[in-house]
Design a protein around this motif. Structure first.
Motif, PDB file in Angstrom:
ATOM      1  N   SER A 115       0.960  -1.670   0.215  1.00 39.93           N
ATOM      2  CA  SER A 115       0.090  -0.119   0.150  1.00 39.93           C
ATOM      3  C   SER A 115       0.876   1.055   0.314  1.00 39.93           C
ATOM      4  CB  SER A 115      -1.566  -0.228   1.513  1.00 39.93           C
ATOM      5  OG  SER A 115      -0.143   0.230   1.972  1.00 39.93           O
TER       6      SER A 115
ATOM      7  N   MET B 277       0.801   4.750  -2.980  1.00 43.07           N
ATOM      8  CA  MET B 277       0.687   5.971  -1.530  1.00 43.07           C
ATOM      9  C   MET B 277       1.836   6.768  -2.216  1.00 43.07           C
ATOM     10  SD  MET B 277      -1.775   7.134  -0.698  1.00 43.07           S
ATOM     11  CE  MET B 277      -2.294   8.600  -0.137  1.00 43.07           C
TER      12      MET B 277
ATOM     13  N   TRP C 175      -5.981  11.019  -6.864  1.00 44.49           N
ATOM     14  CA  TRP C 175      -6.694   9.649  -7.294  1.00 44.49           C
ATOM     15  C   TRP C 175      -6.651   8.316  -7.265  1.00 44.49           C
ATOM     16  CZ3 TRP C 175     -10.493  14.302  -7.192  1.00 44.49           C
ATOM     17  CH2 TRP C 175     -10.817  14.949  -5.981  1.00 44.49           C
TER      18      TRP C 175
ATOM     19  N   ALA D 192      -4.013   5.921  -5.528  1.00 36.22           N
ATOM     20  CA  ALA D 192      -4.621   5.557  -4.210  1.00 36.22           C
ATOM     21  C   ALA D 192      -5.778   4.960  -3.882  1.00 36.22           C
ATOM     22  CB  ALA D 192      -4.755   7.527  -3.932  1.00 36.22           C
ATOM     23  N   PHE D 193      -6.644   4.877  -4.589  1.00 38.27           N
ATOM     24  CA  PHE D 193      -7.534   3.624  -4.701  1.00 38.27           C
ATOM     25  C   PHE D 193      -7.299   2.951  -3.923  1.00 38.27           C
ATOM     26  CE2 PHE D 193     -10.521   0.642  -6.959  1.00 38.27           C
ATOM     27  CZ  PHE D 193     -11.510   0.863  -6.026  1.00 38.27           C
TER      28      PHE D 193
ATOM     29  N   GLU E 210      -4.530   1.815  -3.130  1.00 41.45           N
ATOM     30  CA  GLU E 210      -4.118   1.652  -1.503  1.00 41.45           C
ATOM     31  C   GLU E 210      -4.790   1.357  -0.546  1.00 41.45           C
ATOM     32  OE1 GLU E 210      -2.399   4.010   2.351  1.00 41.45           O
ATOM     33  OE2 GLU E 210      -3.796   4.518   0.809  1.00 41.45           O
ATOM     34  N   TYR E 211      -5.140   2.151  -0.646  1.00 45.35           N
ATOM     35  CA  TYR E 211      -6.846   1.805   0.334  1.00 45.35           C
ATOM     36  C   TYR E 211      -6.964   0.057   0.715  1.00 45.35           C
ATOM     37  CZ  TYR E 211      -7.235   6.811   2.028  1.00 45.35           C
ATOM     38  OH  TYR E 211      -7.276   7.850   2.921  1.00 45.35           O
ATOM     39  N   LEU E 212      -6.747  -0.325  -1.477  1.00 48.15           N
ATOM     40  CA  LEU E 212      -7.572  -1.852  -0.800  1.00 48.15           C
ATOM     41  C   LEU E 212      -6.994  -2.144  -0.365  1.00 48.15           C
ATOM     42  CD1 LEU E 212      -8.741  -1.996  -4.779  1.00 48.15           C
ATOM     43  CD2 LEU E 212      -9.836  -2.010  -3.064  1.00 48.15           C
TER      44      LEU E 212
ATOM     45  N   GLN F  61      -4.322  -1.056   1.971  1.00 42.16           N
ATOM     46  CA  GLN F  61      -4.234  -0.223   3.480  1.00 42.16           C
ATOM     47  C   GLN F  61      -5.265  -0.836   4.605  1.00 42.16           C
ATOM     48  OE1 GLN F  61      -2.055   1.611   5.045  1.00 42.16           O
ATOM     49  NE2 GLN F  61      -2.342   2.458   6.496  1.00 42.16           N
ATOM     50  N   VAL F  62      -6.560  -0.472   4.150  1.00 42.97           N
ATOM     51  CA  VAL F  62      -7.852  -0.845   4.872  1.00 42.97           C
ATOM     52  C   VAL F  62      -7.707  -2.770   5.308  1.00 42.97           C
ATOM     53  CG1 VAL F  62     -10.301  -1.083   5.029  1.00 42.97           C
ATOM     54  CG2 VAL F  62      -8.733   1.517   4.334  1.00 42.97           C
TER      55      VAL F  62
ATOM     56  N   ASN G  71      -4.863  -2.969   8.385  1.00 41.05           N
ATOM     57  CA  ASN G  71      -5.315  -2.543   9.808  1.00 41.05           C
ATOM     58  C   ASN G  71      -6.240  -3.436  10.160  1.00 41.05           C
ATOM     59  OD1 ASN G  71      -3.565  -0.656   9.726  1.00 41.05           O
ATOM     60  ND2 ASN G  71      -4.597   0.912   9.205  1.00 41.05           N
TER      61      ASN G  71
ATOM     62  N   GLN H 105       3.411   1.259  10.037  1.00 35.13           N
ATOM     63  CA  GLN H 105       3.018   2.182   8.422  1.00 35.13           C
ATOM     64  C   GLN H 105       4.050   3.353   8.657  1.00 35.13           C
ATOM     65  OE1 GLN H 105       1.152   5.451   8.454  1.00 35.13           O
ATOM     66  NE2 GLN H 105       1.046   5.392   6.214  1.00 35.13           N
TER      67      GLN H 105
END
Length: 115
Positions: A17, A21, A44, A47-48, A50-52, A54-55, A58, A74
């Protein structure tokens, strides 16, 4: 198929991720002639992904690590990825001052994980 450990999955997903980012935030610096509007939307889009990663990282890691430890992992990964990115992709020199500053952050990380 063997089950991957929580630390391995968490750190692996956070590493991946952070690569996305870092490119989202800093990759456009090599393309300063590109319109700002365009690089914002491209960032953006990057970054989408990255969120797939990162979330889930966590979500998987919480419980094995507390939130402060997850954030510390992180940040250490972010700095490691950024050093490599800025040196190899942006062709910026690594200075002793920068490395010493990052080392101090590493000492802070050590305190977060010490018993």
């Amino acid at each position: 198929m063997p089950q991957l450990s929580v630390p391995f999955m968490t750190i692996g997903l956070l590493l991946a991720s952070n690569i996305f980012m870092t490119f989202a935030w800093y990759g456009h610096l090599k393309f300063k002639s590109a319109p700002l509007f365009a690089v914002i939307f491209i960032s953006w889009g990057i970054a989408f992904f990255e969120y797939l990663l990162q979330v889930p990282a966590n979500r998987i890691g919480h419980g094995h690590y507390n939130a402060a430890q997850l954030k510390t992992i992180q940040e250490v990964i972010t700095l490691t990825v950024f050093v490599a990115f800025s040196y190899f992709y942006l062709k910026e020199p690594l200075t002793a001052k920068t490395l010493i500053g990052f080392a101090f952050i590493g000492v802070g990380a050590w305190f977060i994980f010490s018993k």
